[in-house]
Design a protein around this motif. Structure first.
Motif, short mmCIF file in Angstrom:
data_model
loop_
_atom_site.label_atom_id
_atom_site.label_comp_id
_atom_site.label_asym_id
_atom_site.label_seq_id
_atom_site.Cartn_x
_atom_site.Cartn_y
_atom_site.Cartn_z
N MET A 1 -2.05 -12.42 27.22
CA MET A 1 -1.68 -12.09 25.87
C MET A 1 -0.40 -11.28 25.84
N SER A 2 0.17 -11.06 26.96
CA SER A 2 1.35 -10.24 27.07
C SER A 2 2.60 -11.04 26.71
N ASP A 3 3.41 -10.52 25.81
CA ASP A 3 4.70 -11.14 25.50
C ASP A 3 5.70 -10.69 26.55
N LYS A 4 6.78 -11.41 26.67
CA LYS A 4 7.82 -11.01 27.59
C LYS A 4 8.51 -9.77 27.06
N VAL A 5 8.75 -8.83 27.96
CA VAL A 5 9.39 -7.57 27.59
C VAL A 5 10.84 -7.63 28.04
N ASP A 6 11.73 -7.16 27.21
CA ASP A 6 13.13 -7.10 27.55
C ASP A 6 13.30 -6.23 28.79
N ALA A 7 13.70 -6.83 29.90
CA ALA A 7 13.81 -6.12 31.17
C ALA A 7 14.91 -5.06 31.15
N VAL A 8 15.87 -5.17 30.24
CA VAL A 8 16.98 -4.23 30.18
C VAL A 8 16.55 -2.91 29.54
N THR A 9 15.68 -2.97 28.58
CA THR A 9 15.25 -1.78 27.85
C THR A 9 13.97 -1.21 28.44
N PRO A 10 14.03 0.01 28.98
CA PRO A 10 12.80 0.60 29.53
C PRO A 10 11.84 0.98 28.40
N ARG A 11 10.57 0.96 28.72
CA ARG A 11 9.53 1.32 27.76
C ARG A 11 9.60 2.81 27.47
N ASP A 12 9.58 3.18 26.21
CA ASP A 12 9.61 4.58 25.77
C ASP A 12 8.18 5.00 25.44
N GLU A 13 7.47 5.53 26.43
CA GLU A 13 6.05 5.87 26.25
C GLU A 13 5.85 6.89 25.13
N ASP A 14 6.72 7.89 25.03
CA ASP A 14 6.57 8.88 23.95
C ASP A 14 6.78 8.22 22.58
N GLY A 15 7.75 7.33 22.50
CA GLY A 15 7.98 6.62 21.25
C GLY A 15 6.81 5.73 20.88
N VAL A 16 6.24 5.06 21.88
CA VAL A 16 5.07 4.22 21.64
C VAL A 16 3.92 5.09 21.13
N ARG A 17 3.65 6.22 21.81
CA ARG A 17 2.55 7.11 21.39
C ARG A 17 2.74 7.62 19.96
N ARG A 18 3.96 8.03 19.64
CA ARG A 18 4.22 8.53 18.28
C ARG A 18 3.97 7.44 17.24
N SER A 19 4.47 6.24 17.53
CA SER A 19 4.28 5.14 16.58
C SER A 19 2.82 4.73 16.48
N VAL A 20 2.10 4.73 17.60
CA VAL A 20 0.67 4.40 17.59
C VAL A 20 -0.07 5.39 16.70
N GLU A 21 0.23 6.67 16.87
CA GLU A 21 -0.44 7.69 16.04
C GLU A 21 -0.08 7.54 14.57
N HIS A 22 1.17 7.20 14.30
CA HIS A 22 1.59 7.02 12.91
C HIS A 22 0.90 5.81 12.29
N MET A 23 0.84 4.70 13.02
CA MET A 23 0.17 3.51 12.50
C MET A 23 -1.33 3.76 12.32
N ALA A 24 -1.93 4.48 13.26
CA ALA A 24 -3.35 4.81 13.13
C ALA A 24 -3.60 5.66 11.89
N MET A 25 -2.69 6.59 11.62
CA MET A 25 -2.82 7.42 10.43
C MET A 25 -2.69 6.57 9.16
N MET A 26 -1.79 5.61 9.20
CA MET A 26 -1.63 4.71 8.05
C MET A 26 -2.90 3.91 7.81
N LEU A 27 -3.50 3.38 8.88
CA LEU A 27 -4.77 2.65 8.73
C LEU A 27 -5.86 3.57 8.21
#
Length: 165
Positions: free
Chosen positions: A1-27
């Protein structure tokens, strides 16, 4: 189920966590329970195809008990599937294929059942000419409209959805 990730751009774990929390709050603001919202968005944003309760607890900084209740809720809703982890007593949790489509399709029948039950209330309230009947007719008609439109939207989604590799 994994989409291809842009190999040039590293994953921003803090950004992902912040957005996850924001989306969870919206839900949660829309009425979805908070912890299941956090678990669902964590799973949606994970590169892993499945996670254990321990993985989820660690990522969210919560107890295993909080995760247990959340995944139970998500499984009942159809958003999460539980699978045994080979060679372990632990379970793994994964998202089914097209979880949003599946849940929406499964819940679509509710609209028709709810509309049909509204007819019973309309009759019991004295008919559509009463104030209560008028309100119930408006609600019934709305849910019938939504049921019809959701069905068409689901079909169009499948027709236009890009194929996944």
């Amino acid at each position: 189920m994994s989409d291809k990730v842009d190999a040039v751009t590293p994953r921003d774990e803090d950004g992902v966590r912040r957005s996850v929390e924001h989306m969870a709050m919206m839900l949660a603001d829309m009425g979805f329970p908070r912890m299941p919202s956090r678990v669902l968005m964590t799973m949606m944003s994970a590169e892993d195809t499945s996670l254990t309760a321990g993985d989820l607890a660690e990522r969210l900084g919560v107890s295993a008990a909080a995760i247990s209740g959340a995944v139970r809720y998500l499984m009942q809703m159809g958003f999460v599937v539980r699978e045994p982890a080979p060679g372990s007593r632990r379970d793994r949790y994964r998202l089914p294929d097209q979880p949003w489509y599946g849940v929406t399709t499964a819940k679509r029948g509710f609209y028709g059942q709810f509309s049909d039950e509204a007819d019973v209330v309309i009759e019991a309230a004295g008919g559509a000419a009463t104030l209560a009947g008028e309100r119930m007719v408006d609600m019934r008609d709305f849910f019938r409209f939504v049921e019809e439109r959701v069905g068409g939207a689901m079909q169009r989604w499948q027709e236009q959805r890009p194929p996944r590799s």
